[in-house]
Design an enzyme around this catalytic site. Structure first.
Site, PDB file in Angstrom:
ATOM      1  N   GLY A   1      -4.652   2.205   4.448  1.00  0.00           N
ATOM      2  CA  GLY A   1      -4.731   0.918   4.463  1.00  0.00           C
ATOM      3  C   GLY A   1      -5.816   0.156   3.767  1.00  0.00           C
ATOM      4  O   GLY A   1      -6.830   0.886   3.311  1.00  0.00           O
ATOM      5  N   ASP A   2      -5.768  -1.115   3.747  1.00  0.00           N
ATOM      6  CA  ASP A   2      -6.790  -1.998   3.096  1.00  0.00           C
ATOM      7  C   ASP A   2      -7.212  -1.463   1.527  1.00  0.00           C
ATOM      8  O   ASP A   2      -8.261  -1.680   1.267  1.00  0.00           O
ATOM      9  CB  ASP A   2      -8.097  -1.737   3.981  1.00  0.00           C
ATOM     10  CG  ASP A   2      -7.679  -1.878   5.428  1.00  0.00           C
ATOM     11  OD1 ASP A   2      -7.292  -3.106   5.645  1.00  0.00           O
ATOM     12  OD2 ASP A   2      -8.557  -1.351   6.304  1.00  0.00           O
TER      13      ASP A   2
ATOM     14  N   LYS B   1      -3.891  -4.190  -1.158  1.00  0.00           N
ATOM     15  CA  LYS B   1      -2.355  -4.534  -1.824  1.00  0.00           C
ATOM     16  C   LYS B   1      -1.955  -6.028  -1.528  1.00  0.00           C
ATOM     17  O   LYS B   1      -1.400  -6.422  -2.428  1.00  0.00           O
ATOM     18  CB  LYS B   1      -1.340  -4.123  -0.416  1.00  0.00           C
ATOM     19  CG  LYS B   1      -1.434  -2.380  -0.233  1.00  0.00           C
ATOM     20  CD  LYS B   1      -0.545  -1.922   0.519  1.00  0.00           C
ATOM     21  CE  LYS B   1      -0.688  -2.290   1.954  1.00  0.00           C
ATOM     22  NZ  LYS B   1      -2.250  -1.764   2.645  1.00  0.00           N
TER      23      LYS B   1
ATOM     24  N   LYS C   1      -3.630  -8.508  -2.846  1.00  0.00           N
ATOM     25  CA  LYS C   1      -3.654  -9.146  -4.484  1.00  0.00           C
ATOM     26  C   LYS C   1      -2.910  -8.690  -5.357  1.00  0.00           C
ATOM     27  O   LYS C   1      -2.269  -9.242  -6.114  1.00  0.00           O
ATOM     28  CB  LYS C   1      -5.348  -8.729  -4.840  1.00  0.00           C
ATOM     29  CG  LYS C   1      -5.531  -8.697  -6.320  1.00  0.00           C
ATOM     30  CD  LYS C   1      -6.472  -8.819  -7.024  1.00  0.00           C
ATOM     31  CE  LYS C   1      -6.585  -8.718  -8.624  1.00  0.00           C
ATOM     32  NZ  LYS C   1      -7.859  -8.503  -9.257  1.00  0.00           N
TER      33      LYS C   1
ATOM     34  N   ASN D   1      -0.883  -6.503  12.814  1.00  0.00           N
ATOM     35  CA  ASN D   1      -2.124  -5.707  12.628  1.00  0.00           C
ATOM     36  C   ASN D   1      -2.545  -5.551  11.370  1.00  0.00           C
ATOM     37  O   ASN D   1      -3.664  -5.401  10.988  1.00  0.00           O
ATOM     38  CB  ASN D   1      -1.728  -4.313  13.098  1.00  0.00           C
ATOM     39  CG  ASN D   1      -0.432  -3.891  12.550  1.00  0.00           C
ATOM     40  OD1 ASN D   1       0.341  -4.571  12.087  1.00  0.00           O
ATOM     41  ND2 ASN D   1      -0.172  -2.539  12.732  1.00  0.00           N
TER      42      ASN D   1
ATOM     43  N   GLY E   1      -3.611  -6.957   7.655  1.00  0.00           N
ATOM     44  CA  GLY E   1      -4.506  -8.072   7.138  1.00  0.00           C
ATOM     45  C   GLY E   1      -4.495  -8.151   5.469  1.00  0.00           C
ATOM     46  O   GLY E   1      -5.201  -7.221   4.734  1.00  0.00           O
ATOM     47  N   HIS E   2      -3.588  -9.100   4.828  1.00  0.00           N
ATOM     48  CA  HIS E   2      -3.667  -9.087   3.340  1.00  0.00           C
ATOM     49  C   HIS E   2      -4.459 -10.202   2.954  1.00  0.00           C
ATOM     50  O   HIS E   2      -4.136 -11.205   3.050  1.00  0.00           O
ATOM     51  CB  HIS E   2      -2.236  -9.008   2.973  1.00  0.00           C
ATOM     52  CG  HIS E   2      -1.298  -7.888   3.501  1.00  0.00           C
ATOM     53  ND1 HIS E   2      -0.287  -7.574   3.274  1.00  0.00           N
ATOM     54  CD2 HIS E   2      -1.738  -6.882   3.791  1.00  0.00           C
ATOM     55  CE1 HIS E   2       0.297  -6.236   3.888  1.00  0.00           C
ATOM     56  NE2 HIS E   2      -0.756  -5.919   4.121  1.00  0.00           N
TER      57      HIS E   2
ATOM     58  N   ARG F   1      14.421   1.938  23.700  1.00  0.00           N
ATOM     59  CA  ARG F   1      15.592   1.166  23.821  1.00  0.00           C
ATOM     60  C   ARG F   1      15.687   0.250  24.780  1.00  0.00           C
ATOM     61  O   ARG F   1      16.348  -0.335  25.809  1.00  0.00           O
ATOM     62  CB  ARG F   1      17.073   1.792  24.055  1.00  0.00           C
ATOM     63  CG  ARG F   1      17.194   2.618  22.732  1.00  0.00           C
ATOM     64  CD  ARG F   1      18.135   3.905  22.948  1.00  0.00           C
ATOM     65  NE  ARG F   1      17.311   4.782  23.614  1.00  0.00           N
ATOM     66  CZ  ARG F   1      17.402   5.958  24.094  1.00  0.00           C
ATOM     67  NH1 ARG F   1      18.991   6.428  23.931  1.00  0.00           N
ATOM     68  NH2 ARG F   1      17.008   6.807  24.662  1.00  0.00           N
TER      69      ARG F   1
ATOM     70  N   GLN G   1      -0.394  -1.773   6.081  1.00  0.00           N
ATOM     71  CA  GLN G   1      -1.096  -0.257   6.252  1.00  0.00           C
ATOM     72  C   GLN G   1      -0.881   0.805   5.133  1.00  0.00           C
ATOM     73  O   GLN G   1      -0.528   0.333   3.873  1.00  0.00           O
ATOM     74  CB  GLN G   1      -0.539   0.233   7.645  1.00  0.00           C
ATOM     75  CG  GLN G   1      -1.000  -0.368   9.006  1.00  0.00           C
ATOM     76  CD  GLN G   1       0.111  -1.509   9.314  1.00  0.00           C
ATOM     77  OE1 GLN G   1       1.224  -1.136   9.044  1.00  0.00           O
ATOM     78  NE2 GLN G   1      -0.733  -2.742   9.587  1.00  0.00           N
TER      79      GLN G   1
ATOM     80  N   THR H   1      -0.808   4.145  12.659  1.00  0.00           N
ATOM     81  CA  THR H   1       0.156   3.252  13.438  1.00  0.00           C
ATOM     82  C   THR H   1       1.472   3.723  13.937  1.00  0.00           C
ATOM     83  O   THR H   1       1.583   4.805  13.583  1.00  0.00           O
ATOM     84  CB  THR H   1       0.279   1.871  12.360  1.00  0.00           C
ATOM     85  OG1 THR H   1       0.360   1.031  13.245  1.00  0.00           O
ATOM     86  CG2 THR H   1       1.012   2.111  11.186  1.00  0.00           C
TER      87      THR H   1
ATOM     88  N   THR I   1      -8.646  -8.298   9.826  1.00  0.00           N
ATOM     89  CA  THR I   1      -7.686  -8.262  11.201  1.00  0.00           C
ATOM     90  C   THR I   1      -8.915  -8.335  12.207  1.00  0.00           C
ATOM     91  O   THR I   1      -9.016  -9.302  13.196  1.00  0.00           O
ATOM     92  CB  THR I   1      -6.648  -7.413  11.442  1.00  0.00           C
ATOM     93  OG1 THR I   1      -5.634  -7.426  10.227  1.00  0.00           O
ATOM     94  CG2 THR I   1      -5.790  -7.833  12.697  1.00  0.00           C
TER      95      THR I   1
ATOM     96  N   PRO J   1     -16.219  -2.701  11.037  1.00  0.00           N
ATOM     97  CA  PRO J   1     -16.989  -2.184   9.732  1.00  0.00           C
ATOM     98  C   PRO J   1     -15.876  -0.977   9.402  1.00  0.00           C
ATOM     99  O   PRO J   1     -15.729  -0.391  10.146  1.00  0.00           O
ATOM    100  CB  PRO J   1     -18.415  -1.630   9.917  1.00  0.00           C
ATOM    101  CG  PRO J   1     -18.337  -1.966  11.398  1.00  0.00           C
ATOM    102  CD  PRO J   1     -17.462  -2.836  12.101  1.00  0.00           C
ATOM    103  N   ARG J   2     -15.542  -0.939   8.397  1.00  0.00           N
ATOM    104  CA  ARG J   2     -14.701   0.116   7.676  1.00  0.00           C
ATOM    105  C   ARG J   2     -15.695   1.418   7.500  1.00  0.00           C
ATOM    106  O   ARG J   2     -16.621   1.297   6.793  1.00  0.00           O
ATOM    107  CB  ARG J   2     -13.941  -0.301   6.420  1.00  0.00           C
ATOM    108  CG  ARG J   2     -12.723  -1.320   6.704  1.00  0.00           C
ATOM    109  CD  ARG J   2     -12.224  -1.608   5.425  1.00  0.00           C
ATOM    110  NE  ARG J   2     -11.375  -2.950   5.666  1.00  0.00           N
ATOM    111  CZ  ARG J   2     -11.100  -3.689   4.937  1.00  0.00           C
ATOM    112  NH1 ARG J   2     -11.593  -3.833   3.527  1.00  0.00           N
ATOM    113  NH2 ARG J   2     -10.286  -4.998   5.183  1.00  0.00           N
TER     114      ARG J   2
HETATM  115  P1  IMP Z   1      -2.328  -0.261  15.307  1.00  0.00           P
HETATM  116  O1  IMP Z   1      -1.552  -0.286  14.283  1.00  0.00           O
HETATM  117  O2  IMP Z   1      -3.055  -1.463  15.834  1.00  0.00           O
HETATM  118  O3  IMP Z   1      -1.438   0.391  16.627  1.00  0.00           O
HETATM  119  O4  IMP Z   1      -3.555   0.821  14.987  1.00  0.00           O
HETATM  120  C1  IMP Z   1      -3.553   2.068  14.897  1.00  0.00           C
HETATM  121  C2  IMP Z   1      -4.416   2.518  13.548  1.00  0.00           C
HETATM  122  O5  IMP Z   1      -3.890   2.001  12.724  1.00  0.00           O
HETATM  123  C3  IMP Z   1      -5.940   2.179  13.911  1.00  0.00           C
HETATM  124  O6  IMP Z   1      -6.390   3.193  13.419  1.00  0.00           O
HETATM  125  C4  IMP Z   1      -6.034   0.797  13.111  1.00  0.00           C
HETATM  126  O7  IMP Z   1      -7.225   0.546  12.599  1.00  0.00           O
HETATM  127  C5  IMP Z   1      -5.343   1.338  11.879  1.00  0.00           C
HETATM  128  N1  IMP Z   1      -4.583  -0.057  11.267  1.00  0.00           N
HETATM  129  C6  IMP Z   1      -3.627  -0.715  11.661  1.00  0.00           C
HETATM  130  N2  IMP Z   1      -3.432  -1.620  10.667  1.00  0.00           N
HETATM  131  C7  IMP Z   1      -4.184  -1.468   9.718  1.00  0.00           C
HETATM  132  C8  IMP Z   1      -4.378  -2.248   8.489  1.00  0.00           C
HETATM  133  O8  IMP Z   1      -3.735  -3.295   8.215  1.00  0.00           O
HETATM  134  N3  IMP Z   1      -5.539  -1.657   7.548  1.00  0.00           N
HETATM  135  C9  IMP Z   1      -6.184  -0.832   7.975  1.00  0.00           C
HETATM  136  N4  IMP Z   1      -5.705  -0.093   9.038  1.00  0.00           N
HETATM  137  C10 IMP Z   1      -4.843  -0.641  10.079  1.00  0.00           C
END
Ligand code: IMP
Length: 463
Positions: free
Chosen positions: A44-45, A48, A50, A70, A72-73, A175, A256, A271, A332, A336-337
């Site tokens: 993720g990150d 995408k 842009k 979850n 963040g674009h 379900r 993601q 995720t 989101t 820090p990444r």
């Molecule tokens: P969840 O999607 O909130 O359940 O998180 C599960 C994992 O996915 C965690 O490690 C989050 O940091 C990661 N994650 C979820 N959405 C994103 C995203 O948009 N970018 C990067 N990591 C994400």
């Protein structure tokens, strides 16, 4: 004995005129149809937002197929930075339609907040936003369970965004989920909510020692949301298939990355949805034979938010420098990444399982000025060198990277829009990435701004 059964070889008996006309029809349909899936190739990150924003110029519909808020674009338009979580990025382009497919999990409160933010920026979604009536809802208890469950996991926590994504998808599979369409049948909605809360409150109160929820309060709150989102709700599978029948172009916007996909990622540190290209079919009701291309977006290095294995992760000063230069903080959650070198094994796996047709490399400019740049070309695990990503978590956690080094470049690539103008060493680096992962590069992004991009081939038509 002769029978009336049509033998398969009877197609061979078609006249050449008829055969040519069938082929012509097929080609016409193929050319008319251009549906592109954009996915993340890492965790993720990748940037995408842009790339989708750029390509959506050629699209009629931009479609989200999985995940929720979850994601963040981030899109930078002029001096303005807009972060979208749930609403398809394409809606930032005037005249485009955005679709939230059945595979997305929707928190209606977050959705309405996002619509309000766009509206305050002068962007109206009225008549352009379509939401699947079959999409599942994120309920307030999903978020609480998400947070409480993470607390109990201690050091093995996933590091979720805390938005209730996992518990909402768990209910869908069990379900017991509540779908958007349920909101418009109040008796059924109340009944489902009542049944769910019996179990949910027991778990919250007795397992997590947290507060439970009141049926009536959620019921009333969600009926208010239902009224507000009603204009957008429709049968999106029908809408999209009809659009394709009418020659419209669709862009499927993955959230993601593939290595956060619940089936293909670094499980359990993933995720809860299918972020890989396959999810675009199940998450929208558009069949696989209607998809044409899969563009994977990869950062020129690697980042990850949350816990989980990361074999090419850097530590210390080098990681700090990458984080600072690349502004690597979650869109989101602001976390820090974690930063590391580009991982060939990871992206090659992504190329394979998505059958990617091309690659967009982003944030090349972040690597400007490094005297040496490395990429991970193998993993050392228990004295063995692996050239494929192992599936089991233990091996991945133990893996140390085998690195290949490249000379860096001192010139700035920031804002460069032509491939020929890139420094020689930057081109060598890009060509090595492309060759090692086995995928052609179509796009190179050299800044966060819309126009500052090198487009070698457009994987999507412009109108
Ligand atoms: P969840 O999607 O909130 O359940 O998180 C599960 C994992 O996915 C965690 O490690 C989050 O940091 C990661 N994650 C979820 N959405 C994103 C995203 O948009 N970018 C990067 N990591 C994400």
């Amino acid at each position: 004995m002769r029978t009336n059964t049509i033998h398969p070889s009877s197609t061979l008996r078609l006249t050449s005129k008829r055969r040519n006309s069938i082929i012509l029809e097929f080609l016409k349909e193929w050319i008319r149809q251009m549906n592109l899936i954009v996915i993340g190739t890492q965790w993720g990150d990748e940037g995408k937002g842009k790339i989708v924003d750029l390509l959506s110029e050629g699209a009629d519909y931009v479609v989200r197929y999985q995940g929720g808020h979850n994601a963040g674009h981030t899109i930078v338009i002029g001096e303005k930075k807009i972060v979208l979580h749930l609403i398809p990025t394409g809606l930032l382009q005037p005249g485009k339609a955005g679709v939230i497919g059945n595979g997305v999990v929707i928190d209606p409160k977050a959705l309405l907040e996002e619509i309000a933010v766009l509206s305050s920026e002068g962007i109206s979604v009225t008549g352009r936003l379509f939401i699947s009536e079959a999409a599942h809802l994120i309920m307030p208890y999903h978020q609480r369970i998400d947070l409480e469950s993470e607390k109990t996991k201690g050091p093995r926590k996933i590091g979720t965004t805390g938005r209730g994504i996992g518990p909402a998808y768990a209910d869908k599979m069990a379900r017991t989920g509540i779908r958007v369409c349920d909101l418009y049948d109040p008796d059924l909605f109340r009944e489902k909510l009542k049944t769910n809360l019996i179990e949910v409150n027991l778990i919250l109160e007795q397992v997590y020692h947290a507060a439970g929820f009141d049926v009536e309060k959620i019921f009333q709150e969600y009926l208010t949301y239902a009224e507000k989102i009603k204009p957008y709700i429709t049968d999106t599978a029908r809408l999209l298939n009809t659009a394709i029948d009418n020659g419209k172009h669709l862009l499927f916007e993955g959230a993601q990355g593939t290595h956060l996909d619940v089936d293909h990622g670094t499980y359990p540190f993933v995720t809860s949805s299918n972020s890989a290209a396959g999810g675009a079919c199940t998450g929208t009701g558009v069949g696989p034979t209607r998809m044409n291309e899969v563009l994977g977006v990869a950062k020129a290095y690697t980042t990850r938010v949350g816990s989980g294995p990361f074999p090419s992760e850097l530590k210390g000063e080098m990681e700090e420098t990458l984080r600072k230069k690349g502004s690597e903080f979650g869109a989101t959650t602001g976390r820090p990444r974690r930063c590391g070198w580009f991982d060939v094994l990871q992206v090659r796996h992504t190329v394979r399982i998505n059958h990617m047709t091309s690659l967009a490399v982003t944030k090349l400019d972040v690597l400007d000025g490094f005297p040496e740049i490395s990429i991970c070309v193998g993993y050392q695990v228990n004295g063995q060198i692996l050239d494929e990503m192992p599936t089991d978590l233990k091996s991945l956690e133990q893996a140390t990277p085998v690195l290949k080094h490249f000379s860096g470049w001192s010139e700035s690539t920031n804002g460069v829009t032509s491939y020929e103008k890139l420094p020689h060493n930057a081109r060598i680096y890009l060509e090595a990435l492309s060759q090692l992962v086995g995928c052609r590069i179509d796009i190179v992004s050299t800044s966060s701004k819309r126009g500052e991009t090198i487009v070698l081939r457009t994987p999507f038509p412009t109108h």
